[in-house]
Design a protein around this motif. Structure first.
Motif, mmCIF file in Angstrom:
data_model
loop_
_atom_site.group_PDB
_atom_site.id
_atom_site.type_symbol
_atom_site.label_atom_id
_atom_site.label_comp_id
_atom_site.label_asym_id
_atom_site.label_seq_id
_atom_site.Cartn_x
_atom_site.Cartn_y
_atom_site.Cartn_z
ATOM 1 N N GLY A 146 3.594 -19.144 -97.789
ATOM 2 C CA GLY A 146 3.480 -18.136 -96.748
ATOM 3 C C GLY A 146 2.363 -18.426 -95.763
ATOM 4 N N ILE A 147 1.878 -19.654 -95.736
ATOM 5 C CA ILE A 147 0.768 -20.023 -94.856
ATOM 6 C C ILE A 147 1.302 -20.632 -93.571
ATOM 7 C CG2 ILE A 147 -1.161 -21.646 -94.590
ATOM 8 C CD1 ILE A 147 -1.691 -21.248 -97.572
ATOM 9 N N GLU A 148 0.757 -20.179 -92.459
ATOM 10 C CA GLU A 148 1.104 -20.758 -91.168
ATOM 11 C C GLU A 148 0.117 -21.881 -90.858
ATOM 12 O OE1 GLU A 148 3.737 -20.252 -89.307
ATOM 13 O OE2 GLU A 148 4.469 -18.808 -90.784
ATOM 14 N N THR A 149 0.637 -23.049 -90.627
ATOM 15 C CA THR A 149 -0.194 -24.216 -90.348
ATOM 16 C C THR A 149 -0.615 -24.197 -88.886
ATOM 17 O OG1 THR A 149 1.020 -25.477 -92.015
ATOM 18 C CG2 THR A 149 -0.289 -26.733 -90.432
ATOM 19 N N ASP A 150 -1.921 -24.014 -88.658
ATOM 20 C CA ASP A 150 -2.418 -23.970 -87.284
ATOM 21 C C ASP A 150 -3.405 -25.106 -87.019
ATOM 22 O OD1 ASP A 150 -4.525 -23.127 -88.805
ATOM 23 O OD2 ASP A 150 -4.836 -21.216 -87.766
ATOM 24 N N TRP A 151 -3.210 -26.207 -87.709
ATOM 25 C CA TRP A 151 -4.049 -27.379 -87.502
ATOM 26 C C TRP A 151 -3.173 -28.631 -87.435
ATOM 27 C CZ3 TRP A 151 -3.605 -24.802 -92.165
ATOM 28 C CH2 TRP A 151 -3.055 -25.537 -93.222
ATOM 29 N N THR A 152 -3.683 -29.672 -86.831
ATOM 30 C CA THR A 152 -2.974 -30.958 -86.792
ATOM 31 C C THR A 152 -3.879 -32.120 -87.176
ATOM 32 O OG1 THR A 152 -3.475 -31.283 -84.437
ATOM 33 C CG2 THR A 152 -1.407 -30.162 -84.970
ATOM 34 N N THR A 153 -5.200 -31.881 -87.213
ATOM 35 C CA THR A 153 -6.160 -32.932 -87.536
ATOM 36 C C THR A 153 -7.003 -32.507 -88.730
ATOM 37 O OG1 THR A 153 -7.928 -32.058 -86.136
ATOM 38 C CG2 THR A 153 -6.321 -33.537 -85.093
ATOM 39 N N PHE A 154 -7.734 -33.465 -89.296
ATOM 40 C CA PHE A 154 -8.630 -33.137 -90.407
ATOM 41 C C PHE A 154 -9.730 -32.176 -89.968
ATOM 42 C CE2 PHE A 154 -6.640 -36.905 -92.180
ATOM 43 C CZ PHE A 154 -6.469 -36.536 -93.508
ATOM 44 N N SER A 155 -10.299 -32.398 -88.796
ATOM 45 C CA SER A 155 -11.365 -31.516 -88.324
ATOM 46 C C SER A 155 -10.883 -30.075 -88.231
ATOM 47 C CB SER A 155 -11.871 -31.985 -86.958
ATOM 48 O OG SER A 155 -12.558 -33.219 -87.067
ATOM 49 N N GLU A 156 -9.666 -29.892 -87.718
ATOM 50 C CA GLU A 156 -9.131 -28.532 -87.589
ATOM 51 C C GLU A 156 -8.861 -27.902 -88.953
ATOM 52 O OE1 GLU A 156 -6.912 -29.328 -83.277
ATOM 53 O OE2 GLU A 156 -5.752 -29.301 -85.128
ATOM 54 N N TYR A 157 -8.369 -28.696 -89.899
ATOM 55 C CA TYR A 157 -8.156 -28.171 -91.245
ATOM 56 C C TYR A 157 -9.479 -27.783 -91.895
ATOM 57 C CZ TYR A 157 -7.287 -27.911 -96.221
ATOM 58 O OH TYR A 157 -7.272 -27.477 -97.529
ATOM 59 N N PHE A 158 -10.472 -28.659 -91.799
ATOM 60 C CA PHE A 158 -11.775 -28.362 -92.397
ATOM 61 C C PHE A 158 -12.385 -27.106 -91.773
ATOM 62 C CE2 PHE A 158 -12.241 -33.190 -93.257
ATOM 63 C CZ PHE A 158 -11.575 -33.057 -94.469
ATOM 64 N N ASP A 159 -12.191 -26.934 -90.469
ATOM 65 C CA ASP A 159 -12.683 -25.716 -89.810
ATOM 66 C C ASP A 159 -11.971 -24.477 -90.344
ATOM 67 O OD1 ASP A 159 -14.433 -27.196 -88.277
ATOM 68 O OD2 ASP A 159 -13.190 -27.169 -86.463
ATOM 69 N N ARG A 160 -10.661 -24.614 -90.594
ATOM 70 C CA ARG A 160 -9.894 -23.480 -91.152
ATOM 71 C C ARG A 160 -10.411 -23.119 -92.543
ATOM 72 N NH1 ARG A 160 -4.340 -21.604 -91.118
ATOM 73 N NH2 ARG A 160 -4.358 -19.772 -92.471
ATOM 74 N N LEU A 161 -10.701 -24.116 -93.364
ATOM 75 C CA LEU A 161 -11.264 -23.870 -94.691
ATOM 76 C C LEU A 161 -12.594 -23.131 -94.580
ATOM 77 C CD1 LEU A 161 -10.978 -26.966 -97.058
ATOM 78 C CD2 LEU A 161 -9.918 -24.727 -97.339
ATOM 79 N N ALA A 162 -13.462 -23.621 -93.722
ATOM 80 C CA ALA A 162 -14.792 -23.046 -93.590
ATOM 81 C C ALA A 162 -14.730 -21.609 -93.085
ATOM 82 C CB ALA A 162 -15.644 -23.901 -92.650
ATOM 83 N N ALA A 163 -13.776 -21.334 -92.219
ATOM 84 C CA ALA A 163 -13.658 -19.986 -91.664
ATOM 85 C C ALA A 163 -13.331 -18.965 -92.744
ATOM 86 C CB ALA A 163 -12.590 -19.958 -90.571
ATOM 87 N N GLY A 164 -12.506 -19.353 -93.712
ATOM 88 C CA GLY A 164 -12.156 -18.427 -94.788
ATOM 89 C C GLY A 164 -13.150 -18.418 -95.922
ATOM 90 N N GLY A 165 -13.914 -19.491 -96.047
ATOM 91 C CA GLY A 165 -14.863 -19.616 -97.143
ATOM 92 C C GLY A 165 -14.190 -20.112 -98.407
ATOM 93 N N ILE A 166 -14.876 -20.963 -99.156
ATOM 94 C CA ILE A 166 -14.348 -21.515 -100.402
ATOM 95 C C ILE A 166 -15.450 -21.505 -101.457
ATOM 96 C CG2 ILE A 166 -12.436 -22.933 -99.551
ATOM 97 C CD1 ILE A 166 -14.345 -25.277 -99.290
ATOM 98 N N SER A 167 -15.040 -21.304 -102.702
ATOM 99 C CA SER A 167 -16.001 -21.256 -103.796
ATOM 100 C C SER A 167 -16.382 -22.629 -104.312
ATOM 101 C CB SER A 167 -15.432 -20.423 -104.951
ATOM 102 O OG SER A 167 -15.364 -19.062 -104.606
#
Length: 530
Positions: A115-136
């Motif tokens: 159910g996840i919408e992919t809003d990235w195309t590069t590694f930098s954009e994916y890493f930014d998406r991770l950081a925005a949500g926070g990870i343990s």
């Protein structure tokens, strides 16, 4: 007077290097290990009595599929509750690059599965998406050369021309500069892969200090040929090789896995830097897509699923000897389980083998398999019972084999029946294979989870308990630590892991998740600023 943030007092310290344990204290300040030895418990703003417990570095899982689950739930509970503080994501499919039809297929697959919408195309954009949500937990990634080729060349089986190779190399360079650790690939003896293309991309990764991680395709009848392809890349690109989840599939191959180990030992003796990892189970998990001939596996999913109702397509599949081989390597119809079925009319089959479902439906197994894939509209996730316990233990004893899960960071609400490895890999080693069956000593098991993977990855400040290193720290009870997840009831958290710190912050306290998300992206050595 408190000079540290936290002091762990009186535990048995296992530093991760394979050394025997010793009693001592460990202090944390500003995210790092500030001091070790005999410390005043009052020197910490918080002091935790860990007498009778083991204190170790956080565990590094060398091969995972947590890319989407951590977007959905950054707590990553099935992993962090085991003491895993760093997940390495990516294999033949990675979070980037995503362009054109590769992007469209990736979006469709993960929209359906999570159910996840992919809003990235590069590694930098994916890493930014991770950081925005926070990870343990911490996360790092490789880049798939197969995916890079599909971005540039498409899904057709043909070699890249010179201009396309230059574009492929440029995508690898971009990934490495955005923080990827290296290439993460899969070799299939019968596949359309072209070694020289991968060698060229591997040379780019090597230039940035990367390594070459590889899944040996069939892991069965063709494994020696697949290994030789991987070794060719290592020799010609002068790059370290790391083999994913070393195993031997199919009853017909049981006992042969040490032949693979011997071949790797020969390569190491000639000077090749080759290591591997393993998960401590006799079953594997991945989509039923891998049951089919390579011409099915390599076609776009959206163009393939509808074909499963075509009699001519079915006959072509069944006439292809690869189909017979791959079904056998996955445990046969009696060993292939439907781990997740989303359609309500199929829920009754979840957790059953294809053979069992076929008998209930009064069909032959192949027709049942085809019908369920068409009905679900996607390749079904399966668990495949196909390995031998003795082989697992023999591989586990090899000194250059690290512990990994090939699982994901999940929670108790995850759909279907996932492989228990996502909930139990590391604690299963500590409880079953160290304490109960004594396959490994405790210091060596910890080494296989910490400093060995850190060495492979080239990490200079994780994987050991050393002053100045990031404070990824685990405290567990050696008498009670155990996995509780089973194939029938996989969504169960482990026992005995009492405290876990990630970058100095407490994420697990008295066995419970604190809600903290101090994880960060661990970038490869080629990362460029900005």
């Amino acid at each position: 007077m408190a000079i540290f943030d936290t002091v762990l007092h009186g535990g048995a310290i296992i530093d991760g290097a394979g050394n025997p344990w010793y009693y001592g204290d460990l202090a944390i300040k500003d995210g790092r290990i500030a001091a070790m030895g005999r410390l005043d418990p009052g020197s910490g703003t918080r002091s935790i009595d860990v007498r009778g417990k083991m204190v170790t570095p956080g565990y590094i899982d060398m091969h995972t599929h947590s890319d989407q689950p951590l977007i959905k739930d950054g707590n990553g509970e099935s992993k962090i509750r085991q003491g895993v503080t760093l997940d390495i994501i990516g294999e033949s499919q990675t979070v980037a690059p995503l362009v054109g039809s590769v992007f469209e297929e990736y979006v469709a697959e993960h929209r359906h599965r999570s159910g996840i919408e992919t809003d990235w195309t590069t590694f930098s954009e994916y890493f930014d998406r991770l950081a925005a949500g926070g990870i343990s937990m911490n996360v790092a990634s490789g880049v798939s050369p197969q995916q890079v080729k599909r971005v540039v060349v498409g899904f057709k089986e043909r070699p890249a021309n010179e201009a396309e190779q230059e574009r492929m190399n440029a995508y690898v360079a971009q990934a490495m500069e955005q923080g990827a650790l290296g290439l993460t690939a899969a070799w299939h003896a019968k596949g359309p892969e072209y070694p020289d293309e991968v060698v060229s991309m591997a040379r780019v990764a090597r230039r940035y200090g990367g390594y070459y991680g590889v899944h040996l395709g069939s892991e069965g009848f063709d494994i020696m040929e697949e290994l030789e392809k991987a070794l060719k890349v290592g020799r010609e690109a002068d790059i370290p090789i790391h083999v994913y989840h070393l195993k031997m599939r199919s009853k017909e191959n049981w006992g042969r896995v040490m032949e693979v180990v011997e071949q790797i030992e020969e390569a190491r003796s000639e000077g090749l830097d080759v290591t591997a990892n393993q998960y401590p189970y006799t079953a594997m998990q991945h989509p039923w897509r891998r049951l089919f001939p390579r011409w099915v596996q390599d076609a776009p999913v959206q163009e393939t699923i509808g074909e499963f109702m075509s009699p001519s397509f079915r006959q072509r599949v069944m006439d292809d000897p690869e189909f017979t081989q791959y079904v056998s390597e996955h445990g046969g119809w009696e060993g292939i389980v439907a781990a997740r079925l989303d359609k309500p009319e199929h829920h009754a089959w979840e957790g059953k083998t294809i053979q069992q479902i076929a008998e209930i439906r009064g069909q032959d197994p192949a027709s049942t398999c085809f019908d369920l894939i068409y009905g679900e509209g996607i390749f079904i996730h399966g668990i495949h019972h196909t390995m031998r316990e003795q082989d697992v233990q023999d591989v586990m004893r090899v000194p250059w084999i690290s512990v990994s899960s090939d699982g994901s960071a999940l929670n108790l609400e995850s759909p279907g029946r996932p492989h228990p490895r996502s909930f139990g890999t590391n604690v299963r080693v500590l409880g079953r294979y160290v304490r109960d069956e004594k396959v490994l000593t405790l210091p060596d098991a910890i080494r296989k989870m910490t400093s060995l993977p850190a060495q492979v990855l080239g990490l200079k400040d994780r994987g050991l308990l050393r002053e100045g290193y990031w404070a990824d720290v685990v405290v567990f009870d050696p008498d009670t630590v155990a996995d509780t997840a089973t194939f029938d009831e996989p969504k169960q958290y482990p026992r005995g892991v009492e405290y876990v710190f990630v970058n100095g912050q407490m994420v697990i306290e008295n066995g419970d998740h604190t809600g903290a998300r101090p994880g960060r992206v661990v970038y490869g050595p080629g990362k460029k600023e900005g």
